[in-house]
Write a protein that holds these residues in place. Structure first.
Motif, PDB file in Angstrom:
ATOM      1  N   MET A   1       0.157   0.655  21.751  1.00  0.00           N
ATOM      2  CA  MET A   1       0.747   1.543  20.753  1.00  0.00           C
ATOM      3  C   MET A   1       2.259   1.520  20.936  1.00  0.00           C
ATOM      4  SD  MET A   1       0.325   5.666  20.249  1.00  0.00           S
ATOM      5  CE  MET A   1      -1.411   5.569  20.539  1.00  0.00           C
ATOM      6  N   ALA A   2       2.945   1.543  19.836  1.00  0.00           N
ATOM      7  CA  ALA A   2       4.415   1.514  19.869  1.00  0.00           C
ATOM      8  C   ALA A   2       4.957   2.743  20.596  1.00  0.00           C
ATOM      9  CB  ALA A   2       4.962   1.449  18.453  1.00  0.00           C
ATOM     10  N   LYS A   3       6.072   2.541  21.268  1.00  0.00           N
ATOM     11  CA  LYS A   3       6.709   3.634  22.018  1.00  0.00           C
ATOM     12  C   LYS A   3       7.014   4.824  21.107  1.00  0.00           C
ATOM     13  CE  LYS A   3      10.178   1.943  24.070  1.00  0.00           C
ATOM     14  NZ  LYS A   3      11.391   1.522  24.770  1.00  0.00           N
ATOM     15  N   ASN A   4       7.520   4.531  19.897  1.00  0.00           N
ATOM     16  CA  ASN A   4       7.848   5.614  18.963  1.00  0.00           C
ATOM     17  C   ASN A   4       6.608   6.391  18.561  1.00  0.00           C
ATOM     18  OD1 ASN A   4      10.601   5.229  18.861  1.00  0.00           O
ATOM     19  ND2 ASN A   4      10.529   3.925  17.054  1.00  0.00           N
ATOM     20  N   ALA A   5       5.513   5.686  18.300  1.00  0.00           N
ATOM     21  CA  ALA A   5       4.277   6.359  17.900  1.00  0.00           C
ATOM     22  C   ALA A   5       3.805   7.286  19.018  1.00  0.00           C
ATOM     23  CB  ALA A   5       3.202   5.345  17.535  1.00  0.00           C
ATOM     24  N   LYS A   6       3.850   6.817  20.255  1.00  0.00           N
ATOM     25  CA  LYS A   6       3.433   7.643  21.392  1.00  0.00           C
ATOM     26  C   LYS A   6       4.324   8.875  21.516  1.00  0.00           C
ATOM     27  CE  LYS A   6       1.546   8.587  25.431  1.00  0.00           C
ATOM     28  NZ  LYS A   6       1.069   9.945  25.381  1.00  0.00           N
ATOM     29  N   ARG A   7       5.607   8.696  21.318  1.00  0.00           N
ATOM     30  CA  ARG A   7       6.544   9.828  21.398  1.00  0.00           C
ATOM     31  C   ARG A   7       6.209  10.871  20.327  1.00  0.00           C
ATOM     32  NH1 ARG A   7      11.405  10.650  18.800  1.00  0.00           N
ATOM     33  NH2 ARG A   7      11.422   8.505  18.050  1.00  0.00           N
ATOM     34  N   PHE A   8       5.918  10.400  19.116  1.00  0.00           N
ATOM     35  CA  PHE A   8       5.583  11.337  18.041  1.00  0.00           C
ATOM     36  C   PHE A   8       4.250  12.031  18.300  1.00  0.00           C
ATOM     37  CE2 PHE A   8       8.447   8.585  15.297  1.00  0.00           C
ATOM     38  CZ  PHE A   8       9.452   9.526  15.237  1.00  0.00           C
ATOM     39  N   LEU A   9       3.277  11.308  18.829  1.00  0.00           N
ATOM     40  CA  LEU A   9       2.000  11.941  19.170  1.00  0.00           C
ATOM     41  C   LEU A   9       2.195  13.018  20.227  1.00  0.00           C
ATOM     42  CD1 LEU A   9      -0.280   8.801  19.193  1.00  0.00           C
ATOM     43  CD2 LEU A   9      -0.507  10.770  17.662  1.00  0.00           C
ATOM     44  N   ASP A  10       3.058  12.741  21.191  1.00  0.00           N
ATOM     45  CA  ASP A  10       3.363  13.747  22.215  1.00  0.00           C
ATOM     46  C   ASP A  10       4.016  14.983  21.596  1.00  0.00           C
ATOM     47  OD1 ASP A  10       2.322  12.075  24.159  1.00  0.00           O
ATOM     48  OD2 ASP A  10       4.281  11.387  24.869  1.00  0.00           O
ATOM     49  N   GLN A  11       4.898  14.772  20.616  1.00  0.00           N
ATOM     50  CA  GLN A  11       5.540  15.908  19.933  1.00  0.00           C
ATOM     51  C   GLN A  11       4.508  16.740  19.182  1.00  0.00           C
ATOM     52  OE1 GLN A  11       8.684  14.585  17.359  1.00  0.00           O
ATOM     53  NE2 GLN A  11       9.970  13.879  19.046  1.00  0.00           N
ATOM     54  N   ILE A  12       3.609  16.070  18.465  1.00  0.00           N
ATOM     55  CA  ILE A  12       2.564  16.785  17.715  1.00  0.00           C
ATOM     56  C   ILE A  12       1.709  17.602  18.672  1.00  0.00           C
ATOM     57  CG2 ILE A  12       0.446  16.475  16.366  1.00  0.00           C
ATOM     58  CD1 ILE A  12       1.878  14.023  15.054  1.00  0.00           C
ATOM     59  N   GLU A  13       1.279  16.977  19.769  1.00  0.00           N
ATOM     60  CA  GLU A  13       0.461  17.684  20.755  1.00  0.00           C
ATOM     61  C   GLU A  13       1.223  18.848  21.383  1.00  0.00           C
ATOM     62  OE1 GLU A  13      -0.977  14.878  23.584  1.00  0.00           O
ATOM     63  OE2 GLU A  13      -2.272  13.892  22.110  1.00  0.00           O
ATOM     64  N   GLY A  14       2.501  18.644  21.662  1.00  0.00           N
ATOM     65  CA  GLY A  14       3.317  19.720  22.226  1.00  0.00           C
ATOM     66  C   GLY A  14       3.438  20.896  21.275  1.00  0.00           C
ATOM     67  N   ASN A  15       3.607  20.602  20.000  1.00  0.00           N
ATOM     68  CA  ASN A  15       3.680  21.662  18.992  1.00  0.00           C
ATOM     69  C   ASN A  15       2.376  22.451  18.953  1.00  0.00           C
ATOM     70  OD1 ASN A  15       6.209  20.671  18.315  1.00  0.00           O
ATOM     71  ND2 ASN A  15       5.504  19.633  16.469  1.00  0.00           N
ATOM     72  N   ILE A  16       1.263  21.734  18.956  1.00  0.00           N
ATOM     73  CA  ILE A  16      -0.050  22.388  18.897  1.00  0.00           C
ATOM     74  C   ILE A  16      -0.272  23.227  20.152  1.00  0.00           C
ATOM     75  CG2 ILE A  16      -2.545  21.965  18.892  1.00  0.00           C
ATOM     76  CD1 ILE A  16      -1.878  19.468  17.114  1.00  0.00           C
ATOM     77  N   ASP A  17       0.037  22.662  21.310  1.00  0.00           N
ATOM     78  CA  ASP A  17      -0.127  23.416  22.563  1.00  0.00           C
ATOM     79  C   ASP A  17       0.709  24.690  22.550  1.00  0.00           C
ATOM     80  OD1 ASP A  17      -1.860  21.484  23.502  1.00  0.00           O
ATOM     81  OD2 ASP A  17      -0.360  20.507  24.791  1.00  0.00           O
ATOM     82  N   ALA A  18       1.956  24.586  22.113  1.00  0.00           N
ATOM     83  CA  ALA A  18       2.835  25.762  22.069  1.00  0.00           C
ATOM     84  C   ALA A  18       2.280  26.820  21.122  1.00  0.00           C
ATOM     85  CB  ALA A  18       4.248  25.351  21.652  1.00  0.00           C
ATOM     86  N   TRP A  19       1.722  26.390  20.007  1.00  0.00           N
ATOM     87  CA  TRP A  19       1.126  27.318  19.041  1.00  0.00           C
ATOM     88  C   TRP A  19      -0.047  28.054  19.689  1.00  0.00           C
ATOM     89  CZ3 TRP A  19       0.999  30.244  14.957  1.00  0.00           C
ATOM     90  CH2 TRP A  19      -0.203  30.552  14.345  1.00  0.00           C
ATOM     91  N   TYR A  20      -0.970  27.298  20.299  1.00  0.00           N
ATOM     92  CA  TYR A  20      -2.142  27.918  20.920  1.00  0.00           C
ATOM     93  C   TYR A  20      -1.785  28.819  22.092  1.00  0.00           C
ATOM     94  CZ  TYR A  20      -5.636  25.449  18.160  1.00  0.00           C
ATOM     95  OH  TYR A  20      -6.422  25.006  17.134  1.00  0.00           O
ATOM     96  N   LEU A  21      -0.710  28.504  22.784  1.00  0.00           N
ATOM     97  CA  LEU A  21      -0.293  29.333  23.918  1.00  0.00           C
ATOM     98  C   LEU A  21       0.533  30.544  23.481  1.00  0.00           C
ATOM     99  CD1 LEU A  21       0.660  26.504  26.431  1.00  0.00           C
ATOM    100  CD2 LEU A  21      -1.304  28.057  26.564  1.00  0.00           C
ATOM    101  N   GLY A  22       0.752  30.684  22.171  1.00  0.00           N
ATOM    102  CA  GLY A  22       1.506  31.823  21.662  1.00  0.00           C
ATOM    103  C   GLY A  22       2.999  31.723  21.914  1.00  0.00           C
ATOM    104  N   GLN A  23       3.495  30.513  22.145  1.00  0.00           N
ATOM    105  CA  GLN A  23       4.910  30.323  22.422  1.00  0.00           C
ATOM    106  C   GLN A  23       5.753  30.243  21.156  1.00  0.00           C
ATOM    107  OE1 GLN A  23       4.641  26.785  24.807  1.00  0.00           O
ATOM    108  NE2 GLN A  23       4.284  27.950  26.673  1.00  0.00           N
ATOM    109  N   MET A  24       5.095  30.194  20.003  1.00  0.00           N
ATOM    110  CA  MET A  24       5.815  30.213  18.727  1.00  0.00           C
ATOM    111  C   MET A  24       4.911  30.810  17.671  1.00  0.00           C
ATOM    112  SD  MET A  24       5.788  26.281  17.340  1.00  0.00           S
ATOM    113  CE  MET A  24       6.033  25.429  18.867  1.00  0.00           C
ATOM    114  N   ASP A  25       5.530  31.325  16.630  1.00  0.00           N
ATOM    115  CA  ASP A  25       4.743  31.874  15.535  1.00  0.00           C
ATOM    116  C   ASP A  25       4.423  30.762  14.535  1.00  0.00           C
ATOM    117  OD1 ASP A  25       7.097  31.469  14.084  1.00  0.00           O
ATOM    118  OD2 ASP A  25       7.560  33.588  13.917  1.00  0.00           O
ATOM    119  N   TYR A  26       3.637  31.111  13.525  1.00  0.00           N
ATOM    120  CA  TYR A  26       3.186  30.106  12.552  1.00  0.00           C
ATOM    121  C   TYR A  26       4.360  29.472  11.809  1.00  0.00           C
ATOM    122  CZ  TYR A  26       0.707  27.805   8.813  1.00  0.00           C
ATOM    123  OH  TYR A  26       0.237  26.862   7.937  1.00  0.00           O
TER     124      TYR A  26
END
Length: 67
Positions: A1-26
């Motif tokens: 997988m391209a480096k950029n794609a992996k970086r973006f997947l990590d960002q998406i996962e980080g956003n989701i994790d932060a949402w579920y942990l209550g670290q940001m609002d909707y």
């Protein structure tokens, strides 16, 4: 997988994790996801396709979870 794609997947996962942990609002979650997807699209069709393919591969198979 391209480096950029992996970086973006990590960002998406980080956003989701932060949402579920209550670290940001909707509203903040939506803005971050929108910014991530805008960056994915700017990175080019190959990167966007790699991200979408990786996300699809994480989905459960159609037969899983059905009675």
């Amino acid at each position: 997988m391209a480096k950029n794609a992996k970086r973006f997947l990590d960002q998406i996962e980080g956003n989701i994790d932060a949402w579920y942990l209550g670290q940001m609002d909707y509203e903040a979650f939506s803005a971050r996801q929108r910014a991530t997807w805008d960056a994915i699209r700017r990175a080019g069709q190959d990167v966007e396709e790699a991200v979408l393919r990786a996300l699809r591969e994480r989905l459960p198979a159609k037969s899983e979870g059905r009675a």
